[in-house]
Design a protein around this motif. Sequence first.
Motif, PDB file in Angstrom:
ATOM      1  N   SER A 123      39.387  28.178  50.495  1.00 51.51           N
ATOM      2  CA  SER A 123      40.783  28.017  50.079  1.00 51.51           C
ATOM      3  C   SER A 123      41.699  29.059  50.714  1.00 51.51           C
ATOM      4  CB  SER A 123      40.897  28.088  48.552  1.00 51.51           C
ATOM      5  OG  SER A 123      40.348  29.294  48.050  1.00 51.51           O
ATOM      6  N   GLU A 124      41.119  30.173  51.184  1.00 50.27           N
ATOM      7  CA  GLU A 124      41.887  31.187  51.904  1.00 50.27           C
ATOM      8  C   GLU A 124      41.274  31.394  53.289  1.00 50.27           C
ATOM      9  OE1 GLU A 124      41.606  32.153  47.543  1.00 50.27           O
ATOM     10  OE2 GLU A 124      40.131  32.110  49.168  1.00 50.27           O
ATOM     11  N   SER A 125      42.012  32.076  54.147  1.00 55.63           N
ATOM     12  CA  SER A 125      41.483  32.349  55.482  1.00 55.63           C
ATOM     13  C   SER A 125      40.276  33.277  55.422  1.00 55.63           C
ATOM     14  CB  SER A 125      42.565  32.961  56.378  1.00 55.63           C
ATOM     15  OG  SER A 125      43.055  34.164  55.812  1.00 55.63           O
ATOM     16  N   ALA A 126      40.167  34.069  54.364  1.00 57.13           N
ATOM     17  CA  ALA A 126      39.010  34.946  54.163  1.00 57.13           C
ATOM     18  C   ALA A 126      38.741  35.043  52.667  1.00 57.13           C
ATOM     19  CB  ALA A 126      39.266  36.325  54.748  1.00 57.13           C
ATOM     20  N   HIS A 127      37.494  34.829  52.280  1.00 57.31           N
ATOM     21  CA  HIS A 127      37.164  34.854  50.854  1.00 57.31           C
ATOM     22  C   HIS A 127      35.875  35.631  50.618  1.00 57.31           C
ATOM     23  CE1 HIS A 127      37.530  33.222  46.713  1.00 57.31           C
ATOM     24  NE2 HIS A 127      36.222  33.450  46.713  1.00 57.31           N
ATOM     25  N   PHE A 128      35.886  36.437  49.548  1.00 62.91           N
ATOM     26  CA  PHE A 128      34.732  37.221  49.126  1.00 62.91           C
ATOM     27  C   PHE A 128      34.273  36.732  47.752  1.00 62.91           C
ATOM     28  CE2 PHE A 128      37.071  39.735  52.100  1.00 62.91           C
ATOM     29  CZ  PHE A 128      36.121  40.437  52.827  1.00 62.91           C
ATOM     30  N   ASP A 129      33.027  36.286  47.663  1.00 64.98           N
ATOM     31  CA  ASP A 129      32.427  35.948  46.380  1.00 64.98           C
ATOM     32  C   ASP A 129      31.531  37.134  46.022  1.00 64.98           C
ATOM     33  OD1 ASP A 129      31.998  34.427  44.137  1.00 64.98           O
ATOM     34  OD2 ASP A 129      30.459  33.160  45.043  1.00 64.98           O
ATOM     35  N   LEU A 130      32.116  38.083  45.329  1.00 64.56           N
ATOM     36  CA  LEU A 130      31.481  39.377  45.092  1.00 64.56           C
ATOM     37  C   LEU A 130      30.395  39.307  44.027  1.00 64.56           C
ATOM     38  CD1 LEU A 130      34.843  41.311  44.956  1.00 64.56           C
ATOM     39  CD2 LEU A 130      33.127  41.654  46.742  1.00 64.56           C
ATOM     40  N   SER A 131      29.456  40.225  44.106  1.00 64.72           N
ATOM     41  CA  SER A 131      28.506  40.387  43.007  1.00 64.72           C
ATOM     42  C   SER A 131      29.287  40.816  41.768  1.00 64.72           C
ATOM     43  CB  SER A 131      27.456  41.451  43.353  1.00 64.72           C
ATOM     44  OG  SER A 131      28.063  42.739  43.415  1.00 64.72           O
ATOM     45  N   GLY A 132      28.711  40.566  40.599  1.00 67.23           N
ATOM     46  CA  GLY A 132      29.389  40.978  39.371  1.00 67.23           C
ATOM     47  C   GLY A 132      29.672  42.466  39.349  1.00 67.23           C
ATOM     48  N   LYS A 133      28.730  43.253  39.865  1.00 66.25           N
ATOM     49  CA  LYS A 133      28.910  44.713  39.873  1.00 66.25           C
ATOM     50  C   LYS A 133      30.063  45.124  40.772  1.00 66.25           C
ATOM     51  CE  LYS A 133      26.474  49.066  40.659  1.00 66.25           C
ATOM     52  NZ  LYS A 133      25.167  49.707  41.002  1.00 66.25           N
ATOM     53  N   LEU A 147      39.099  41.948  33.873  1.00 64.81           N
ATOM     54  CA  LEU A 147      39.223  41.571  35.281  1.00 64.81           C
ATOM     55  C   LEU A 147      38.308  40.398  35.608  1.00 64.81           C
ATOM     56  CD1 LEU A 147      40.779  42.421  37.816  1.00 64.81           C
ATOM     57  CD2 LEU A 147      38.780  43.732  38.517  1.00 64.81           C
ATOM     58  N   ARG A 148      37.072  40.437  35.089  1.00 67.71           N
ATOM     59  CA  ARG A 148      36.147  39.327  35.349  1.00 67.71           C
ATOM     60  C   ARG A 148      36.675  38.023  34.750  1.00 67.71           C
ATOM     61  NH1 ARG A 148      32.101  43.306  34.116  1.00 67.71           N
ATOM     62  NH2 ARG A 148      31.942  42.465  31.991  1.00 67.71           N
ATOM     63  N   ASN A 149      37.362  38.125  33.619  1.00 66.16           N
ATOM     64  CA  ASN A 149      37.914  36.923  32.985  1.00 66.16           C
ATOM     65  C   ASN A 149      38.990  36.257  33.840  1.00 66.16           C
ATOM     66  OD1 ASN A 149      36.259  37.201  30.772  1.00 66.16           O
ATOM     67  ND2 ASN A 149      37.798  38.191  29.481  1.00 66.16           N
ATOM     68  N   ALA A 150      39.581  37.027  34.753  1.00 63.58           N
ATOM     69  CA  ALA A 150      40.601  36.446  35.639  1.00 63.58           C
ATOM     70  C   ALA A 150      39.989  35.407  36.564  1.00 63.58           C
ATOM     71  CB  ALA A 150      41.286  37.545  36.456  1.00 63.58           C
ATOM     72  N   GLY A 151      38.707  35.552  36.851  1.00 63.65           N
ATOM     73  CA  GLY A 151      37.995  34.564  37.663  1.00 63.65           C
ATOM     74  C   GLY A 151      38.246  34.710  39.150  1.00 63.65           C
ATOM     75  N   LYS A 152      39.486  34.526  39.557  1.00 67.23           N
ATOM     76  CA  LYS A 152      39.839  34.582  40.968  1.00 67.23           C
ATOM     77  C   LYS A 152      41.009  35.524  41.169  1.00 67.23           C
ATOM     78  CE  LYS A 152      40.963  31.611  44.928  1.00 67.23           C
ATOM     79  NZ  LYS A 152      41.195  30.209  45.378  1.00 67.23           N
ATOM     80  N   LEU A 153      40.942  36.341  42.217  1.00 72.27           N
ATOM     81  CA  LEU A 153      41.968  37.336  42.478  1.00 72.27           C
ATOM     82  C   LEU A 153      42.472  37.261  43.912  1.00 72.27           C
ATOM     83  CD1 LEU A 153      40.212  40.489  40.947  1.00 72.27           C
ATOM     84  CD2 LEU A 153      42.043  39.157  39.868  1.00 72.27           C
TER      85      LEU A 153
END
Length: 269
Positions: A123-133, A147-153
């Motif tokens: 959905s973006e030109s660059a995306h990071f699906d980060l570990s929970g930590k 912050l985790r509840n925001a889901g996407k940033l």
Amino acid sequence: MISLRSILYSVTVFCCLFDESFSFNPKRTKQFNLSHTPTRWYNGGATWYGSPDGCGSEGGSCGYGDLVSKPPWNSMVTAVGPSLYQSGKECGACYEVKCTKHKSCSGKPVKVVVTDSCPGCVSESAHFDLSGKAFSAMALPGQCQELRNAGKLEVRFARVACHYPGNTIAFHVDQGSSAYYFAVVIEYEEGDGDVASVQLKDSKGIDKWCDMQQSWGAVWKLDAGGSPLKPPLSIKVTSQYSRQTLLAENVIPTNWQPGCSYRSAVKHL
């Protein structure tokens, strides 16, 4: 006399060169030497997966296995979308990522290593699906859950050099390897972190280097055919980012075993 058109063109070029908000393009942003501190920030998106304080997935598509949760990575890892994953050539690359627009963002960057892919993150030109930590590490103290509840940033990110004090580059020999088929996972590469090509040389011939093929992720293989490899084996690794070549001479010993890892000091060629 300089025309108005020339002036407008010059201003446009200047703005394009120094505007940090333009879309990330891996081919456009390369430089000869990566810095350990960010030199240029870009816009991207971030989500998280796995357990809230975990490593995302155990191993991921790069093939690092349980190393992702152990030092020096300590679960500070990320999956990336296709624009950054580059069919696995960017496995091992290091980035700093920060968020500033959510009320729970600390604004301080976290450093992560690419260990997995997120094929649907487009959905973006660059995306990071980060570990929970890693995702939680971007939060203000005591506000990780918010912050985790925001889901996407919306995030800012920068490519940085990888640095592993006390560690040298490692080659983990695949369990299916033999004298006729040899495969390794390349781990803890200082500097660029990523891999564009790998070559292997055995002790049968002087300066006869064979090109290895990318099997998947950070796994590279060589089919020796009917001529068995004679150890010790030397390996050359060329990075994707700066095309710098590292030589690990005689890194695979004569008594090597499948499933074992071998470390080496390297020469920069």
